[in-house]
Design a protein around this motif. Structure first.
Motif, mmCIF file in Angstrom:
data_model
loop_
_atom_site.group_PDB
_atom_site.id
_atom_site.type_symbol
_atom_site.label_atom_id
_atom_site.label_comp_id
_atom_site.label_asym_id
_atom_site.label_seq_id
_atom_site.Cartn_x
_atom_site.Cartn_y
_atom_site.Cartn_z
ATOM 1 N N GLY A 248 0.805 -1.212 0.000
ATOM 2 C CA GLY A 248 0.000 0.000 0.000
ATOM 3 C C GLY A 248 0.836 1.258 0.000
ATOM 4 N N THR A 249 0.212 2.364 -0.429
ATOM 5 C CA THR A 249 0.872 3.666 -0.495
ATOM 6 C C THR A 249 -0.139 4.743 -0.145
ATOM 7 O OG1 THR A 249 2.210 2.848 -2.345
ATOM 8 C CG2 THR A 249 2.272 5.209 -1.926
ATOM 9 N N ALA A 250 0.322 5.764 0.586
ATOM 10 C CA ALA A 250 -0.550 6.889 0.934
ATOM 11 C C ALA A 250 -0.239 8.087 0.054
ATOM 12 C CB ALA A 250 -0.370 7.256 2.403
ATOM 13 N N ILE A 251 -1.309 8.726 -0.420
ATOM 14 C CA ILE A 251 -1.207 9.976 -1.170
ATOM 15 C C ILE A 251 -2.072 10.994 -0.445
ATOM 16 C CG2 ILE A 251 -1.830 11.145 -3.318
ATOM 17 C CD1 ILE A 251 -1.204 8.594 -4.810
ATOM 18 N N VAL A 252 -1.587 12.228 -0.352
ATOM 19 C CA VAL A 252 -2.348 13.271 0.337
ATOM 20 C C VAL A 252 -2.575 14.449 -0.603
ATOM 21 C CG1 VAL A 252 -0.288 14.377 1.295
ATOM 22 C CG2 VAL A 252 -2.491 14.665 2.443
ATOM 23 N N SER A 253 -3.769 15.028 -0.513
ATOM 24 C CA SER A 253 -4.111 16.221 -1.283
ATOM 25 C C SER A 253 -5.122 17.036 -0.495
ATOM 26 C CB SER A 253 -4.695 15.845 -2.651
ATOM 27 O OG SER A 253 -5.076 17.004 -3.368
ATOM 28 N N ASP A 254 -4.779 18.297 -0.228
ATOM 29 C CA ASP A 254 -5.662 19.186 0.537
ATOM 30 C C ASP A 254 -6.100 18.558 1.853
ATOM 31 O OD1 ASP A 254 -5.608 21.208 -1.429
ATOM 32 O OD2 ASP A 254 -7.200 20.211 -2.570
ATOM 33 N N GLY A 255 -5.172 17.858 2.500
ATOM 34 C CA GLY A 255 -5.473 17.276 3.796
ATOM 35 C C GLY A 255 -6.224 15.969 3.749
ATOM 36 N N ILE A 256 -6.582 15.488 2.539
ATOM 37 C CA ILE A 256 -7.299 14.226 2.384
ATOM 38 C C ILE A 256 -6.294 13.130 2.042
ATOM 39 C CG2 ILE A 256 -9.134 13.002 1.165
ATOM 40 C CD1 ILE A 256 -10.077 15.355 2.863
ATOM 41 N N ARG A 257 -6.371 12.006 2.766
ATOM 42 C CA ARG A 257 -5.445 10.894 2.533
ATOM 43 C C ARG A 257 -6.132 9.805 1.712
ATOM 44 N NH1 ARG A 257 -0.777 10.088 5.312
ATOM 45 N NH2 ARG A 257 -1.073 7.837 5.448
ATOM 46 N N PHE A 258 -5.492 9.442 0.601
ATOM 47 C CA PHE A 258 -5.930 8.339 -0.245
ATOM 48 C C PHE A 258 -4.935 7.191 -0.067
ATOM 49 C CE2 PHE A 258 -7.179 12.310 -2.244
ATOM 50 C CZ PHE A 258 -8.518 12.107 -2.563
ATOM 51 N N ILE A 259 -5.439 5.999 0.177
ATOM 52 C CA ILE A 259 -4.578 4.832 0.286
ATOM 53 C C ILE A 259 -4.766 3.982 -0.965
ATOM 54 C CG2 ILE A 259 -3.897 2.847 1.669
ATOM 55 C CD1 ILE A 259 -3.544 5.535 3.087
ATOM 56 N N LEU A 260 -3.682 3.776 -1.705
ATOM 57 C CA LEU A 260 -3.714 2.919 -2.888
ATOM 58 C C LEU A 260 -3.370 1.503 -2.458
ATOM 59 C CD1 LEU A 260 -1.687 5.155 -5.395
ATOM 60 C CD2 LEU A 260 -4.115 5.278 -4.790
ATOM 61 N N VAL A 261 -4.232 0.547 -2.809
ATOM 62 C CA VAL A 261 -4.021 -0.844 -2.410
ATOM 63 C C VAL A 261 -3.970 -1.701 -3.667
ATOM 64 C CG1 VAL A 261 -4.776 -2.699 -0.896
ATOM 65 C CG2 VAL A 261 -5.371 -0.340 -0.346
ATOM 66 N N PRO A 262 -2.773 -1.911 -4.239
ATOM 67 C CA PRO A 262 -2.672 -2.667 -5.484
ATOM 68 C C PRO A 262 -2.753 -4.170 -5.281
ATOM 69 C CG PRO A 262 -0.500 -1.985 -4.780
ATOM 70 C CD PRO A 262 -1.470 -1.390 -3.802
ATOM 71 N N SER A 263 -3.276 -4.845 -6.293
ATOM 72 C CA SER A 263 -3.359 -6.312 -6.277
ATOM 73 C C SER A 263 -3.317 -6.809 -7.714
ATOM 74 C CB SER A 263 -4.654 -6.768 -5.598
ATOM 75 O OG SER A 263 -4.848 -8.156 -5.754
ATOM 76 N N GLU A 264 -2.737 -7.992 -7.900
ATOM 77 C CA GLU A 264 -2.734 -8.632 -9.212
ATOM 78 C C GLU A 264 -3.960 -9.507 -9.417
ATOM 79 O OE1 GLU A 264 1.250 -9.747 -11.420
ATOM 80 O OE2 GLU A 264 1.266 -10.526 -9.375
ATOM 81 N N ALA A 265 -4.733 -9.737 -8.377
ATOM 82 C CA ALA A 265 -5.842 -10.696 -8.424
ATOM 83 C C ALA A 265 -6.846 -10.314 -9.508
ATOM 84 C CB ALA A 265 -6.527 -10.767 -7.070
ATOM 85 N N MET A 266 -7.257 -11.317 -10.295
ATOM 86 C CA MET A 266 -8.300 -11.103 -11.295
ATOM 87 C C MET A 266 -9.690 -11.154 -10.678
ATOM 88 S SD MET A 266 -6.717 -10.474 -14.079
ATOM 89 C CE MET A 266 -8.088 -10.580 -15.239
ATOM 90 N N ASP A 267 -9.790 -11.815 -9.526
ATOM 91 C CA ASP A 267 -11.057 -11.912 -8.805
ATOM 92 C C ASP A 267 -11.261 -10.632 -8.001
ATOM 93 O OD1 ASP A 267 -13.287 -12.539 -7.365
ATOM 94 O OD2 ASP A 267 -12.299 -14.009 -6.057
#
Length: 390
Positions: free
Chosen positions: A84-103
């Motif tokens: 996972g990775t956190a991105i912040v913009s205008d005080g809002i935190r977005f967490i990116l959760v990557p996966s290779e799963a096709m399901d």
């Protein structure tokens, strides 16, 4: 670059399909070699592909000020240990959760991004990464409240999962919501984890640094692990130890041999200034090596300095904060604070600007090998705790 979702027969019309440029893929592969195990290296590879592609889209179409949190140089220490990775913009935190799963039946988020107050996000983006086909697919998102209240916790791998039926599939809904209410963020009540005693933290780092422990995040109880990884200095130390690197944050070594590459990456450097200490005349004034780092705070640049001051056979270390602009002051309300390695206060560890002042400083005598953590209020941009070793 955005791809045409209609060309992907498996994709929902609301899915956002983003192409992975070849140079991004090549760079991510090279970076993935700097990890302790092939599994953590591949985890880093997927995360870097996800981050670079999604962040470019966010900055172009949604949030121009979006940036990595806490900073790019901290990413390797996270990806070695957790997905996972956190991105912040205008005080809002977005967490990116990557996966290779096709399901795509559920979104799974590591506990670190949910139950550690300084890491938890406001929104979690479900991202499928397909390196062979060179695309990233954002297939939905959820809020912290949805994940925490509607999701299920799996103790076996310490993840929260939310079924696809409960995930908002149209990313445009998030875009519209942020445009209409750009500052809206529901306060989260997350219990603080107890700080680890220094000796216990060092023992845990020594234990988890062994490469045969492939998944250190599951090797010790959650309360210990959460407190360990939340401390930026301990997280970095664990990452470096797992790679077999020598001490990277030794102030003594920086002064003697130059700043380490990792420290230089976050802004530390050596400076020379004239010192009259011990000199009997102007002619005897000698240049002195000091350490310096620039900090961005509230739109201005400041300079944090570490100056060794010899007093007999001992050394007093002076931490000094100044405005980088010539003649400019430090505003009232600023604080410069030093803490022990395990974040404890000690006498005379803080200097506060009651009104505008030329400088703030704290002087401290330290034992060989002792660690110090510095803090500035207001917090500097991209701040991640460091343990400076003396």
């Amino acid at each position: 670059m955005t791809a045409n979702a209609a060309l992907f027969t498996f994709a929902s019309p609301t899915d956002l399909i983003l192409e992975i440029p070849a140079n991004v893929q090549n760079q991510a592969y090279l970076h993935s070699q700097s990890f302790s195990h092939p599994s953590s290296g591949y985890q880093a590879y997927l995360n870097e592909l996800c981050l670079n592609v999604v962040l470019a889209w966010l900055q172009a179409d949604f949030a121009p000020q979006a940036k990595v949190s806490p900073n790019i140089n901290a990413l390797a220490s996270f990806w070695e240990l957790v997905n996972g990775t956190a991105i912040v913009s205008d005080g809002i935190r977005f967490i990116l959760v990557p996966s290779e799963a096709m399901d795509l039946s559920e979104l799974r988020v590591p506990q670190e991004w949910v139950d550690i107050s300084s890491l938890a996000g406001d929104y979690y983006l479900a991202v499928q990464v397909e390196p062979d086909e060179a695309y990233v697919r954002i297939w939905g998102y959820c809020s912290y409240e949805q994940l925490k209240n509607q999701g299920s916790y799996d103790a076996s791998d310490r993840t929260y999962s939310l079924d696809a039926v409960d995930i908002i599939s149209d990313i445009n809904v998030l875009t519209l919501a942020r445009q209409l209410c750009p500052q809206e963020s529901t306060p989260k009540v997350i219990p603080q984890l107890a700080t680890l005693p220094q000796e216990q933290a060092q023992n845990l780092i020594s234990r988890l640094a062994k490469k045969e422990i492939i998944t250190p995040r599951l090797a010790i109880p959650w309360t210990l692990w959460g407190a360990l990884i939340e401390h930026g200095g301990w997280r970095q130390s664990l990452y470096q130890r797992r790679l077999g690197l020598p001490e990277q944050w030794s102030v003594i070594q920086w002064l003697q041999n130059g700043v380490s590459q990792l420290a230089e990456n976050v802004g530390w450097g050596n400076l020379m200034q004239l010192s009259a200490a011990g000199a009997r005349s102007v002619e005897e004034t000698q240049p002195q090596t000091i350490l310096s780092r620039q900090l961005a705070i509230a739109g201005q640049t400041y300079e944090l300095r570490i100056i060794p001051q010899n007093e007999g056979e001992s050394t007093i270390w002076r931490f000094e904060l100044r405005n980088a602009a010539v003649g400019a002051a430090i505003p009232g309300g600023f604080k410069l604070r030093l803490l022990t390695e395990d974040l404890q206060s000690f006498p005379n560890n803080e200097d506060i600007a009651i009104t505008a002042v030329e400088q703030l400083f704290v002087e401290v005598a330290l034992e060989p090998g002792e660690g110090i953590v510095w803090e500035v209020e207001p917090k500097s941009e991209n701040y991640d705790r460091e343990i400076l070793r003396f």
